[in-house]
Design a protein around this motif. Structure first.
Motif, PDB file in Angstrom:
ATOM      1  N   PHE A  79      -1.811 -15.371 -16.575  1.00 48.73           N
ATOM      2  CA  PHE A  79      -2.580 -14.159 -16.231  1.00 48.73           C
ATOM      3  C   PHE A  79      -3.964 -14.225 -16.886  1.00 48.73           C
ATOM      4  N   GLY A  80      -3.981 -14.539 -18.181  1.00 53.55           N
ATOM      5  CA  GLY A  80      -5.233 -14.619 -18.909  1.00 53.55           C
ATOM      6  C   GLY A  80      -6.142 -15.725 -18.410  1.00 53.55           C
ATOM      7  N   VAL A  81      -5.553 -16.861 -18.065  1.00 49.92           N
ATOM      8  CA  VAL A  81      -6.329 -17.993 -17.536  1.00 49.92           C
ATOM      9  C   VAL A  81      -7.024 -17.609 -16.236  1.00 49.92           C
ATOM     10  N   LYS A  82      -6.278 -16.967 -15.353  1.00 51.69           N
ATOM     11  CA  LYS A  82      -6.844 -16.582 -14.054  1.00 51.69           C
ATOM     12  C   LYS A  82      -7.925 -15.513 -14.208  1.00 51.69           C
ATOM     13  N   ALA A  83      -7.745 -14.590 -15.136  1.00 56.74           N
ATOM     14  CA  ALA A  83      -8.771 -13.572 -15.376  1.00 56.74           C
ATOM     15  C   ALA A  83     -10.049 -14.218 -15.910  1.00 56.74           C
ATOM     16  N   ALA A  84      -9.907 -15.234 -16.754  1.00 57.67           N
ATOM     17  CA  ALA A  84     -11.074 -15.946 -17.285  1.00 57.67           C
ATOM     18  C   ALA A  84     -11.806 -16.697 -16.171  1.00 57.67           C
ATOM     19  N   GLU A  85     -11.062 -17.218 -15.207  1.00 57.14           N
ATOM     20  CA  GLU A  85     -11.681 -17.918 -14.078  1.00 57.14           C
ATOM     21  C   GLU A  85     -12.577 -16.978 -13.271  1.00 57.14           C
ATOM     22  N   PHE A  86     -12.189 -15.726 -13.180  1.00 54.29           N
ATOM     23  CA  PHE A  86     -13.006 -14.745 -12.465  1.00 54.29           C
ATOM     24  C   PHE A  86     -14.368 -14.577 -13.140  1.00 54.29           C
ATOM     25  N   VAL A  87     -14.381 -14.606 -14.466  1.00 51.41           N
ATOM     26  CA  VAL A  87     -15.623 -14.425 -15.220  1.00 51.41           C
ATOM     27  C   VAL A  87     -16.563 -15.614 -15.004  1.00 51.41           C
ATOM     28  N   THR A  88     -16.009 -16.802 -14.980  1.00 53.81           N
ATOM     29  CA  THR A  88     -16.834 -18.012 -14.955  1.00 53.81           C
ATOM     30  C   THR A  88     -17.114 -18.532 -13.553  1.00 53.81           C
ATOM     31  N   SER A  89     -16.549 -17.901 -12.534  1.00 58.57           N
ATOM     32  CA  SER A  89     -16.713 -18.382 -11.169  1.00 58.57           C
ATOM     33  C   SER A  89     -17.185 -17.259 -10.260  1.00 58.57           C
ATOM     34  N   ASP A  90     -17.869 -17.627  -9.200  1.00 62.66           N
ATOM     35  CA  ASP A  90     -18.287 -16.647  -8.191  1.00 62.66           C
ATOM     36  C   ASP A  90     -17.306 -16.593  -7.019  1.00 62.66           C
ATOM     37  N   SER A  91     -16.225 -17.358  -7.104  1.00 66.05           N
ATOM     38  CA  SER A  91     -15.242 -17.392  -6.016  1.00 66.05           C
ATOM     39  C   SER A  91     -14.372 -16.138  -6.039  1.00 66.05           C
ATOM     40  N   LYS A  92     -13.984 -15.680  -4.867  1.00 65.18           N
ATOM     41  CA  LYS A  92     -13.093 -14.526  -4.753  1.00 65.18           C
ATOM     42  C   LYS A  92     -11.702 -14.914  -5.245  1.00 65.18           C
ATOM     43  N   ILE A  93     -11.053 -14.009  -5.960  1.00 63.07           N
ATOM     44  CA  ILE A  93      -9.697 -14.249  -6.420  1.00 63.07           C
ATOM     45  C   ILE A  93      -8.793 -13.112  -5.963  1.00 63.07           C
ATOM     46  N   GLN A  94      -7.749 -13.457  -5.245  1.00 63.85           N
ATOM     47  CA  GLN A  94      -6.763 -12.491  -4.767  1.00 63.85           C
ATOM     48  C   GLN A  94      -5.386 -13.125  -4.898  1.00 63.85           C
ATOM     49  N   THR A  95      -4.642 -12.700  -5.899  1.00 66.49           N
ATOM     50  CA  THR A  95      -3.364 -13.358  -6.139  1.00 66.49           C
ATOM     51  C   THR A  95      -2.328 -12.400  -6.704  1.00 66.49           C
ATOM     52  N   TYR A  96      -1.090 -12.621  -6.313  1.00 66.03           N
ATOM     53  CA  TYR A  96       0.056 -11.971  -6.926  1.00 66.03           C
ATOM     54  C   TYR A  96       0.741 -13.002  -7.811  1.00 66.03           C
ATOM     55  N   LEU A  97       0.910 -12.682  -9.065  1.00 68.12           N
ATOM     56  CA  LEU A  97       1.569 -13.596  -9.985  1.00 68.12           C
ATOM     57  C   LEU A  97       3.067 -13.619  -9.699  1.00 68.12           C
ATOM     58  N   PRO A  98       3.694 -14.795  -9.742  1.00 72.80           N
ATOM     59  CA  PRO A  98       5.141 -14.857  -9.494  1.00 72.80           C
ATOM     60  C   PRO A  98       5.935 -14.154 -10.593  1.00 72.80           C
ATOM     61  N   THR A  99       6.890 -13.333 -10.176  1.00 68.43           N
ATOM     62  CA  THR A  99       7.780 -12.651 -11.115  1.00 68.43           C
ATOM     63  C   THR A  99       9.008 -13.521 -11.341  1.00 68.43           C
ATOM     64  N   GLN A 100       9.321 -13.774 -12.600  1.00 67.69           N
ATOM     65  CA  GLN A 100      10.383 -14.715 -12.931  1.00 67.69           C
ATOM     66  C   GLN A 100      11.475 -14.052 -13.759  1.00 67.69           C
ATOM     67  N   LEU A 101      12.696 -14.549 -13.588  1.00 71.72           N
ATOM     68  CA  LEU A 101      13.829 -14.119 -14.404  1.00 71.72           C
ATOM     69  C   LEU A 101      14.060 -15.174 -15.474  1.00 71.72           C
ATOM     70  N   ILE A 102      14.066 -14.752 -16.732  1.00 74.78           N
ATOM     71  CA  ILE A 102      14.360 -15.633 -17.849  1.00 74.78           C
ATOM     72  C   ILE A 102      15.666 -15.157 -18.479  1.00 74.78           C
ATOM     73  N   LEU A 103      16.717 -15.929 -18.289  1.00 69.54           N
ATOM     74  CA  LEU A 103      18.040 -15.515 -18.746  1.00 69.54           C
ATOM     75  C   LEU A 103      18.303 -16.006 -20.175  1.00 69.54           C
ATOM     76  N   ARG A 104      18.787 -15.066 -21.011  1.00 73.31           N
ATOM     77  CA  ARG A 104      19.207 -15.381 -22.369  1.00 73.31           C
ATOM     78  C   ARG A 104      20.550 -14.686 -22.613  1.00 73.31           C
TER      79      ARG A 104
END
Length: 328
Positions: free
Chosen positions: A300-325
């Motif tokens: 999430f943080g990496v993609k937000a940083a890409e928005f700052v440093t790039s002029d490209s449009k960003i439209q994404t849904y991050l994958p929701t994952q199940l982590i079993l413990r």
């Protein structure tokens, strides 16, 4: 050299000059060390009063965008980009997002981190749209008409909406979580473990701002698979029951749940099941590990940083994952 965007709306003329220079600096049209016209030259070229240009140049100097020397005249200093990161409240998982965001930014980016705490007054004040002090805006909004109205005043090229799909438009930049179908898919993946218990309870306390969409899809999941369920909306009289699985979207309630399990000598993953929303480092080690539904907040943080440093449009849904413990 030509400076764009001086004409336009009701902003004072000296501020338009300031904004035009700042935009040229932040988009690298003007670079560190570049010379710019003297006050007299600028006044003559653009037919603007010398006093107005002087006021604009003074503001540029005070903000650190330009300097002047007797022999060199006016020139661009080391360019700094100022970015607003406006989020709701401080949480452990948001700290992961923030540190990832900061680690992936170049050195010339200054980040102003603000928390609106779901206050419309705070939200509008922190955006500071009128003064236009930020190059880009990364905003975690909430469900209120005044929020939508305030966001509509920001140049959509400079605005990134994050976390929750609210107030978005087809042309907006966004990084969202899927609190509906993505969450549902994780519940289906955990179905064999849920069937160990007599009932599933979704803890949705009165103080949470978690999207209600997750509750809708939780009910759909339970009804589809013929599971006994309930939605607990009050935290005051919450009591853990044996042979029950709990889904919690709030860490305060997670700690209350774990505390009661300890007091009643309930074993996690056997007597009581626990599935928590949002991965944090501590959940890996608490009670041999808490099962979670989460996006990758480092990504999430990496993609937000890409928005700052790039002029490209960003439209994404991050994958929701199940982590079993072992808690489920």
């Amino acid at each position: 050299m030509k400076i764009k965007n001086i004409g336009g709306n009701d902003i004072p003329l000296y501020k338009k000059i300031f904004n035009a220079f700042r935009e040229s600096i932040e988009t690298n049209s003007l670079k560190s060390g570049d010379s710019i016209p003297s006050i007299n030259e600028f006044s003559k070229d653009y037919k603007i009063s010398r006093d107005t240009v002087f006021k604009a140049y003074t503001l540029l100097k005070n903000e650190g965008f330009i300097k002047s020397t007797p022999n060199k005249g006016y020139y661009i200093t080391d360019s700094k980009i100022k970015v607003l990161l406006l989020i709701s409240t401080f949480k452990s998982y948001k700290e992961v997002l923030y540190h990832s965001f900061m680690q992936n930014l170049p050195n010339n980016v200054i980040v102003d981190l603000q928390f609106h705490h779901y206050s419309v007054k705070n939200f509008k004040s922190m955006l500071d749209i009128q003064n236009g002090k930020y190059y880009k805006y990364i905003v975690m909004g909430f469900d209120h008409p005044e929020v939508k109205k305030a966001l509509s005043k920001i140049d959509e090229r400079r605005l990134l909406l994050i976390d929750w799909d609210l107030h978005s438009k087809k042309v907006s930049n966004f990084i969202f979580q899927d609190f509906g179908q993505g969450f549902y898919n994780c519940l289906v993946e955990a179905l064999p473990l849920f069937k160990k218990y007599k009932a599933i309870n979704f803890i949705y306390p009165e103080f949470t701002y978690h999207p209600w969409e997750s509750v809708i899809y939780f009910k759909k999941f339970c009804q589809t698979h013929n599971l006994t369920f309930d939605v607990i909306k009050s935290s005051k009289n919450f009591i853990v029951n044996k042979d029950t699985a709990y889904i919690t979207v709030n860490d305060r309630m997670l700690y209350e749940l774990l505390d009661q399990c300890l007091n009643y000598n309930f074993e996690l993953g056997k007597d009581v099941g626990v599935l928590s929303y949002n991965e944090t480092p501590i959940k890996r080690f608490t009670y041999k590990g808490i099962s979670v539904v989460s996006v990758d907040f480092k990504d999430f943080g990496v993609k937000a940083a890409e928005f700052v440093t790039s002029d490209s449009k960003i439209q994404t849904y991050l994958p929701t994952q199940l982590i079993l413990r072992e808690s489920l």
